[in-house]
Structures are given as structure tokens and as C-alpha cells.
Design a protein around this motif. Structure first.
Motif, PDB file in Angstrom:
ATOM      1  N   ASP A 218      38.075  47.952  42.833  1.00  0.00           N
ATOM      2  CA  ASP A 218      36.902  47.944  43.704  1.00  0.00           C
ATOM      3  C   ASP A 218      36.096  49.215  43.472  1.00  0.00           C
ATOM      4  O   ASP A 218      36.661  50.310  43.349  1.00  0.00           O
ATOM      5  CB  ASP A 218      37.322  47.878  45.173  1.00  0.00           C
ATOM      6  CG  ASP A 218      37.988  46.557  45.520  1.00  0.00           C
ATOM      7  OD1 ASP A 218      37.723  45.564  44.818  1.00  0.00           O
ATOM      8  OD2 ASP A 218      38.787  46.528  46.477  1.00  0.00           O
ATOM      9  N   PRO A 219      34.783  49.127  43.416  1.00  0.00           N
ATOM     10  CA  PRO A 219      33.964  50.335  43.223  1.00  0.00           C
ATOM     11  C   PRO A 219      34.008  51.226  44.457  1.00  0.00           C
ATOM     12  O   PRO A 219      34.151  50.748  45.585  1.00  0.00           O
ATOM     13  CB  PRO A 219      32.558  49.771  42.991  1.00  0.00           C
ATOM     14  CG  PRO A 219      32.562  48.421  43.629  1.00  0.00           C
ATOM     15  CD  PRO A 219      33.956  47.903  43.479  1.00  0.00           C
TER      16      PRO A 219
ATOM     17  N   MET B 210      25.453  60.669  40.400  1.00  0.00           N
ATOM     18  CA  MET B 210      25.980  59.498  41.105  1.00  0.00           C
ATOM     19  C   MET B 210      27.197  58.971  40.364  1.00  0.00           C
ATOM     20  O   MET B 210      27.303  59.091  39.133  1.00  0.00           O
ATOM     21  CB  MET B 210      24.902  58.411  41.191  1.00  0.00           C
ATOM     22  CG  MET B 210      25.369  57.100  41.799  1.00  0.00           C
ATOM     23  SD  MET B 210      24.021  55.905  41.978  1.00  0.00           S
ATOM     24  CE  MET B 210      23.239  56.565  43.454  1.00  0.00           C
ATOM     25  N   ILE B 211      28.121  58.382  41.099  1.00  0.00           N
ATOM     26  CA  ILE B 211      29.303  57.789  40.491  1.00  0.00           C
ATOM     27  C   ILE B 211      28.961  56.400  39.948  1.00  0.00           C
ATOM     28  O   ILE B 211      28.307  55.600  40.606  1.00  0.00           O
ATOM     29  CB  ILE B 211      30.450  57.688  41.514  1.00  0.00           C
ATOM     30  CG1 ILE B 211      30.929  59.087  41.907  1.00  0.00           C
ATOM     31  CG2 ILE B 211      31.613  56.873  40.938  1.00  0.00           C
ATOM     32  CD1 ILE B 211      31.953  59.095  43.021  1.00  0.00           C
ATOM     33  N   SER B 212      29.395  56.146  38.727  1.00  0.00           N
ATOM     34  CA  SER B 212      29.266  54.830  38.103  1.00  0.00           C
ATOM     35  C   SER B 212      30.398  54.711  37.091  1.00  0.00           C
ATOM     36  O   SER B 212      31.199  55.646  36.928  1.00  0.00           O
ATOM     37  CB  SER B 212      27.898  54.672  37.443  1.00  0.00           C
ATOM     38  OG  SER B 212      27.721  53.355  36.957  1.00  0.00           O
ATOM     39  N   ARG B 213      30.495  53.581  36.395  1.00  0.00           N
ATOM     40  CA  ARG B 213      31.617  53.401  35.459  1.00  0.00           C
ATOM     41  C   ARG B 213      31.257  52.542  34.241  1.00  0.00           C
ATOM     42  O   ARG B 213      31.963  51.573  33.932  1.00  0.00           O
ATOM     43  CB  ARG B 213      32.805  52.805  36.210  1.00  0.00           C
ATOM     44  CG  ARG B 213      32.492  51.496  36.945  1.00  0.00           C
ATOM     45  CD  ARG B 213      33.667  51.073  37.791  1.00  0.00           C
ATOM     46  NE  ARG B 213      33.526  49.714  38.264  1.00  0.00           N
ATOM     47  CZ  ARG B 213      34.367  49.150  39.141  1.00  0.00           C
ATOM     48  NH1 ARG B 213      35.371  49.853  39.643  1.00  0.00           N
ATOM     49  NH2 ARG B 213      34.197  47.901  39.506  1.00  0.00           N
ATOM     50  N   PRO B 214      30.190  52.880  33.544  1.00  0.00           N
ATOM     51  CA  PRO B 214      29.795  52.074  32.393  1.00  0.00           C
ATOM     52  C   PRO B 214      30.629  52.321  31.131  1.00  0.00           C
ATOM     53  O   PRO B 214      30.498  51.588  30.161  1.00  0.00           O
ATOM     54  CB  PRO B 214      28.344  52.486  32.163  1.00  0.00           C
ATOM     55  CG  PRO B 214      28.292  53.898  32.633  1.00  0.00           C
ATOM     56  CD  PRO B 214      29.218  53.953  33.808  1.00  0.00           C
TER      57      PRO B 214
ATOM     58  N   GLY C 256      36.271  53.434  34.144  1.00  0.00           N
ATOM     59  CA  GLY C 256      36.823  54.579  34.850  1.00  0.00           C
ATOM     60  C   GLY C 256      35.666  55.296  35.523  1.00  0.00           C
ATOM     61  O   GLY C 256      34.619  55.531  34.901  1.00  0.00           O
ATOM     62  N   GLU C 257      35.801  55.651  36.783  1.00  0.00           N
ATOM     63  CA  GLU C 257      34.656  56.215  37.498  1.00  0.00           C
ATOM     64  C   GLU C 257      34.330  57.616  37.018  1.00  0.00           C
ATOM     65  O   GLU C 257      35.207  58.428  36.715  1.00  0.00           O
ATOM     66  CB  GLU C 257      34.916  56.202  39.006  1.00  0.00           C
ATOM     67  CG  GLU C 257      34.933  54.785  39.572  1.00  0.00           C
ATOM     68  CD  GLU C 257      34.783  54.744  41.073  1.00  0.00           C
ATOM     69  OE1 GLU C 257      34.092  53.840  41.583  1.00  0.00           O
ATOM     70  OE2 GLU C 257      35.374  55.619  41.739  1.00  0.00           O
ATOM     71  N   MET C 258      33.033  57.891  36.951  1.00  0.00           N
ATOM     72  CA  MET C 258      32.546  59.160  36.437  1.00  0.00           C
ATOM     73  C   MET C 258      31.232  59.495  37.123  1.00  0.00           C
ATOM     74  O   MET C 258      30.566  58.623  37.691  1.00  0.00           O
ATOM     75  CB  MET C 258      32.354  59.074  34.922  1.00  0.00           C
ATOM     76  CG  MET C 258      31.450  57.940  34.477  1.00  0.00           C
ATOM     77  SD  MET C 258      31.702  57.478  32.731  1.00  0.00           S
ATOM     78  CE  MET C 258      33.273  56.610  32.835  1.00  0.00           C
TER      79      MET C 258
END
Length: 329
Positions: free
Chosen positions: A247-248, A282-286, A290-292
């Protein structure tokens, strides 16, 4: 040729065997006899076909300059092809590398004869493939040496060459033409060192990728689209297991997109005002989910959001969880 045959010439089988990718490849094929055919060309130096014909093709090209141009040891190596790559023998890679290092200076010394036998454009292209072949062997040696503790920056050899090739295609071979470059978001981002993985903030330290090289050279003439997803599963066509997307995090880009209720979104960062809140970290995960944290408009021009990801498969079957989501929309 069938797609299975094409995969042996220069496209990784994870694409040619994918039921989700095949329609795109077939579309490209369908344009070949039209007035505006789509021309394809690789920019990654890897021998992606595994058993591809490059060594024999290069030998035939060199022989066009004269029957005595190619030394016997180099001829034997090129005639043998790429079978050695499947053995993953570091010594064999080094021996082949030393022989193939003869090719670029050999081509330069016989440039006039090679151009006369083909054309200046063909010489320029084949000359680049010679450097690509050497880079491939160097890159594979680095991979084999670092398998147990592979650092991301060890991918620099590959990505630097990818970026250089892409710039050459844009500014020389296909100058003044529209080009679509297909690559993973990891390779396309504009400045990986400024992306901070939450679990490993220094993961991309010292990393220089294709997107960084290309963006510095091409600037605003290049429009980069990254991809991300909120839920579902990820995996390639050969994967023995798939990865469940977690889940994000609350407030992340994926979380905000999920709350819109839209199955697909294209977020155009370029059109945002200078003081827009999306231009803040901002947190994202492209990059592999893995969140970054990053200022994403500094990394790409747009983000394509897919609510429910599902793995690439050989059979054209939509997973039940994706069917349910499709029915809901």
C-alpha cells in the motif's frame, strides 16, 4: 519473421514473449509497408538477442574492405559468435575483449574502403556498434565480478553508453525527426543522485544514468515520462514469482492519485507553476516500487500513473483482480 525469430536478432525475450507487449511490436511491423514506416534502432549496447548475428555481420562488413583486412585470430573470434556469453566465464570475456579491441582502429584505418563499399552513414553506424560491443564485454565483466555485492553505480558503464548513443541518434542519425526512446524509468530519470531511497538514502550516490547524460545534452527538446502504480502485482514474463505492491504511504504521489478514483492519470509536471506544491520533495516509487523522496518535476517531465499493475505474461489473460477493477470502472 515471427516475433520469436526477431527476439534472437536483438530484442530481449521478456518483450517479444509478452502478450501485453506484442500488440505494440505488431503495430510497428504493420507500418513498414506504409508511406510513414516506424524505423527502429537500439541505443542500449547489450547483445540483447543472446545468439544475435552481430559478430558475423561485423566480419562481413570488414571483409567488404578487402579479403586480407581482418587478422586470423579476430576472424576466428567473430566467426564463433556469441556462444561464449552464456558460459559467464570471466577469462573468456577478457580474451574476447582483447581481440575485439582491434575492431575500432581497424575500421578507422580502412574507413575509405568501407565507406566506398557501403556508405558514410553505414560506416558511422557500424563504427558505433564496434564500441558498443566492447562496452558490452566490459559491462558484463563488471556484472560478473560484482554479483555478490552489486552496487547500483556499477551500472554506470552501461548507462553512460546508452546516453551517449541516444544523443547521437537524436543529433546525428535521426536529426530533425521525432524519436520515442523506450526504457525503464530508472534509466530515464534526469538526476538519480538527487533521489533518496527511504530504506537506503545513499543508494544512488555516484550513479550516472542514461537520462542524466541525455537531458544534459538535449535539454527541453527531450520529454521524459516516468511510470508508477498504486496496487496490484509486478513481474516479467519469465518471473517464477511476482511482487505484491505494498500500500502506498499516506500523502505519497501514489496515495494522492489513488484517492482520485481514476484508473489512469498523466501528470504533466512541465505545465505546473514554479511555486506549485508538486514541485516540493514528495514520496513516490517509480523505480521498482521502493518508496523514495525527490522533487519529481526535476526528474521527469510527466508521470504516468496506473492504479492496478499486473505482471507481464505469455498468455493474454487478465488477472481476476485486474478484471474486477476494470469492471468497476
Amino acid at each position: 519473421r515471427t516475433m520469436d525469430e526477431i527476439s534472437k536478432l536483438g530484442i530481449f525475450p521478456i518483450w517479444t514473449y509478452s502478450a501485453q507487449v506484442k500488440p505494440t511490436l505488431e503495430y510497428v511491423r504493420s507500418t513498414l509497408k506504409t508511406e510513414r514506416p516506424i524505423e527502429t534502432c537500439g541505443f542500449d549496447h547489450q547483445f540483447s538477442g543472446g545468439t544475435g548475428p552481430w559478430p558475423q555481420t561485423m566480419l562481413k562488413y570488414l571483409d567488404s574492405a578487402g579479403p586480407d583486412v581482418v587478422p586470423a585470430d579476430l576472424r576466428s573470434s567473430l566467426e564463433a559468435g556469441l556462444g561464449f556469453m552464456s558460459q559467464k566465464d570471466v577469462q573468456q570475456f577478457q580474451a574476447t575483449l582483447e581481440l575485439w579491441k582491434q575492431i575500432p582502429p581497424l575500421m578507422d584505418a580502412n574507413k575509405d574502403a568501407l565507406e566506398k563499399a557501403s556508405s558514410p552513414d553505414e560506416f558511422a553506424f557500424m563504427r558505433r556498434t564496434a564500441d558498443d560491443a566492447i562496452t558490452s564485454l566490459v559491462s558484463m565483466q563488471e556484472f560478473l565480478a560484482g554479483q555478490q555485492q552489486m552496487q547500483v553505480k556499477l551500472n554506470n558503464t552501461r548507462d553512460l553508453r546508452m546516453g551517449d548513443n541516444l544523443v547521437w541518434l537524436v543529433t546525428e542519425k535521426y536529426k530533425d525527426r521525432k524519436i520515442i526512446a523506450w526504457m525503464a524509468t530508472f534509466h530515464a530519470a534526469h538526476d538519480l543522485e538527487r533521489i533518496s531511497m527511504l530504506m537506503n538514502p545513499r543508494m544512488y550516490e555516484g550513479v550516472v544514468n542514461c537520462g542524466t547524460v541525455a537531458h544534459k545534452a538535449l535539454g527541453n527538446t527531450m520529454y521524459t515520462i516516468g511510470f508508477t502504480a498504486a496496487d496490484g502485482k509486478a513481474g516479467n514474463v519469465w518471473a517464477k514469482s511476482v511482487m505484491d505492491l505494498p500500500d502506498p504511504s499516506a500523502g505519497s504521489l501514489e496515495d494522492l492519485c489513488l484517492k482520485t478514483g481514476k484508473p489512469f492519470l498523466l501528470i504533466d509536471f512541465n505545465s505546473l507553476p514554479a511555486d506549485h506544491w508538486l514541485r516540493q520533495p514528495m514520496i513516490s516509487r517509480p523505480l521498482g516500487y521502493g518508496e523514495m523522496s525527490a522533487v519529481w518535476p526535476n526528474q521527469m517531465d510527466a508521470m504516468f500513473y496506473i492504479q492496478t499493475m499486473f505482471p507481464s505474461t505469455r498468455a493474454n489473460v487478465l488477472p481476476m483482480y485486474a478484471k474486477v477493477r476494470a469492471d468497476q470502472k
